[in-house]
Each structure stands twice: as structure tokens, then as C-alpha cells.
Design a protein around this motif. Structure first.
Motif, PDB file in Angstrom:
ATOM      1  N   VAL A   1       4.675  28.936   8.059  1.00 39.80           N
ATOM      2  CA  VAL A   1       4.158  29.349   9.362  1.00 39.80           C
ATOM      3  C   VAL A   1       4.425  28.296  10.436  1.00 39.80           C
ATOM      4  O   VAL A   1       4.549  28.611  11.620  1.00 39.80           O
ATOM      5  CB  VAL A   1       2.638  29.660   9.278  1.00 39.80           C
ATOM      6  CG1 VAL A   1       1.843  28.411   8.932  1.00 39.80           C
ATOM      7  CG2 VAL A   1       2.132  30.283  10.577  1.00 39.80           C
TER       8      VAL A   1
ATOM      9  N   LYS B   1      10.311  30.914  13.266  1.00 39.90           N
ATOM     10  CA  LYS B   1      10.331  31.446  14.625  1.00 39.90           C
ATOM     11  C   LYS B   1      10.405  32.967  14.599  1.00 39.90           C
ATOM     12  O   LYS B   1       9.584  33.649  15.208  1.00 39.90           O
ATOM     13  CB  LYS B   1      11.512  30.880  15.413  1.00 39.90           C
ATOM     14  CG  LYS B   1      11.560  31.346  16.864  1.00 39.90           C
ATOM     15  CD  LYS B   1      12.730  30.710  17.618  1.00 39.90           C
ATOM     16  CE  LYS B   1      12.746  31.170  19.073  1.00 39.90           C
ATOM     17  NZ  LYS B   1      13.894  30.562  19.817  1.00 39.90           N
TER      18      LYS B   1
ATOM     19  N   ASN C   1       6.938  35.186  14.745  1.00 38.85           N
ATOM     20  CA  ASN C   1       5.992  34.449  13.928  1.00 38.85           C
ATOM     21  C   ASN C   1       4.622  35.124  13.967  1.00 38.85           C
ATOM     22  O   ASN C   1       3.977  35.315  12.931  1.00 38.85           O
ATOM     23  CB  ASN C   1       5.892  33.002  14.445  1.00 38.85           C
ATOM     24  CG  ASN C   1       4.949  32.137  13.629  1.00 38.85           C
ATOM     25  OD1 ASN C   1       3.751  32.395  13.553  1.00 38.85           O
ATOM     26  ND2 ASN C   1       5.487  31.092  13.019  1.00 38.85           N
TER      27      ASN C   1
END
Length: 237
Positions: free
Chosen positions: A150, A154, A171
Motif C-alpha cells: 500500500v 500507485k 491505490n
């Protein structure tokens, strides 16, 4: 129940996919256990993957997407259906600008970390010792020693469960949390990811990678068939 895989095999041959019948899953998991998959397919392109997935859906045949098999426990009875692997095929990776790496789902995390290091990019050190692929890491938001996907993901390119839709998740849309992503719920398949890193000191990056490798090798049974770290951490620990 006998399942007719004729249509799947025809699609595999049409799109240049390799395939095997009754392939032992013990050869494709780090636990080194698991009975045979009825049909084991290795696509060479995302299009081939889409076509196989789509044909399985069309024929009502179970289809399982396999990465490196490092977090997978397979029954000795095997898998009735089709196993599609990305680990030895979808493996393109490139630096697309000063801070971003685009990588296919089948790329090993160690290779990703190596490319980041070679370009003095920090943020992917945690992934160096994780024995998985980018696709699997994105799917479960893999992490180790304070780092998680995480923090660096992107965007993720995915295909729908029926193989017909090809789209990009940000994301935020991936809903990445502790060992979880939206893909676990909606069935979409990760085929590519763009990671955003930051410039760092090359020597410091290498030192961090070596330190984490030492920790992993001393704490986990890396010389034996296993899944490495097995249990989730309770919240707050």
C-alpha cells in the motif's frame, strides 16, 4: 464428474499458452504439497490470460489464478478446474520515469527490489525477501518489517472475473489494508502494477535489504517447505 476441457485447450493453443493435464500442484507451491490440477495453463500475454479466463467463465469451469504459490495450501485431492499461472510468464518490468516502476503480475518481488536498488529508489526494500510475485503481493497487500505494498502502489491494472473488462484501479480504489485488497472481494485479477518510490542512497538501500534478509533467514524456516511467516499479527502488534 468429468469436465470437458476441449474448448479451454483450443483457446490455449490459439493464443500460444502452454498447458499440462493433471499437473501436480506440489511442484508449484512452497509447501511442496498438493494434488493435480485438471488443467494447468501458462499464458504468455495478458490477452491470452483474458481469453482463458473468459472461456472458463463461459463454460462454467472453475478458474484459479496462481502466482508463486508461496501463500497457498492445496489439498492432496488437487484442483478440479483450471489453474492459470502468471509466475513464469507475465514478467515484464521497467523504470518508466525517475520515480516509477511498471511491472507485470508475474515478476518476483526480489526482482522488483533489485531494480529499485539499481536505480537508487527506496521504498521497496521490504519486498526483497518475500517469496512471491507482484500480482500476489498486490492481491493481499503483502508486507514485512514495517513495509507494505500500500505504501508504494500507485495504480493496478486488472481484468474482470469474466476476462472481458480491462481497467485501472488507483491505490485508493484497491482498498489496501492489512493483508487485504478489494480484489479478494470482487474477483478482479491483477495483471500489472505501477509503483511510486522515492530517491535514496544506494548504499543505505542495499544495507537495509541485507539486514532484512538476515532477519528473515534467522527467524523463518527458509530451507524447508513452508510459507515462511504463517500467522497474521493481531491489531496493535
Amino acid at each position: 464428474m468429468n469436465i470437458d476441457y476441449t474448448n479451454i485447450i483450443e483457446v490455449a493453443e490459439k493464443y500460444g499458452c502452454q498447458y499440462k493435464l493433471n499437473e501436480p500442484m506440489s511442484q508449484h507451491t512452497t509447501f511442496r504439497i498438493g494434488g493435480p490440477a485438471d488443467l494447468f495453463v501458462t499464458p504468455v500475454t495478458v490477452e491470452g490470460l483474458q481469453k482463458i479466463v473468459s472461456e472458463c467463465k463461459k463454460n462454467g469451469i472453475y478458474c484459479f489464478i496462481l502466482g508463486n504459490g508461496s501463500n497457498l495450501l492445496v489439498s492432496d485431492k488437487g484442483i478440479r478446474g483450471v489453474v492459470v499461472t502468471t509466475a513464469s510468464c507475465l514478467n515484464d518490468i521497467e523504470l518508466i520515469n525517475a520515480f516509477e516502476i511498471k511491472t507485470s503480475a508475474g515478476v518476483r518481488l526480489s526482482r522488483l527490489s533489485d531494480l529499485a536498488y539499481e536505480n537508487s529508489l527506496t521504498g521497496a526494500e521490504f519486498a526483497w525477501g518475500i517469496p512471491g510475485t507482484v500480482g500476489g503481493a498486490v492481491y493481499m497487500n503483502a508486507g514485512a518489517y514495517g513495509g507494505e505494498m500500500v505504501q508504494v502502489v500507485k495504480t493496478v491494472r486488472v481484468i474482470s472475473p469474466d476476462g472481458k473488462e480491462d481497467k485501472i484501479f488507483t491505490n485508493e480504489e484497491m482498498e489496501l489494508s492489512y493483508r487485504h485488497s478489494i480484489l479478494e472481494e470482487n474477483g478482479y485479477i491483477a495483471v500489472e502494477a505501477t509503483l511510486e518510490l522515492t530517491k535514496g542512497d544506494k548504499a543505505a538501500i542495499l544495507a537495509e535489504m541485507k539486514e532484512l534478509a538476515t532477519k528473515r533467514n534467522t527467524k523463518q524456516p527458509v530451507t524447508y517447505p513452508s510459507a515462511g511467516s504463517t500467522f497474521k499479527r493481531p491489531e496493535g502488534h
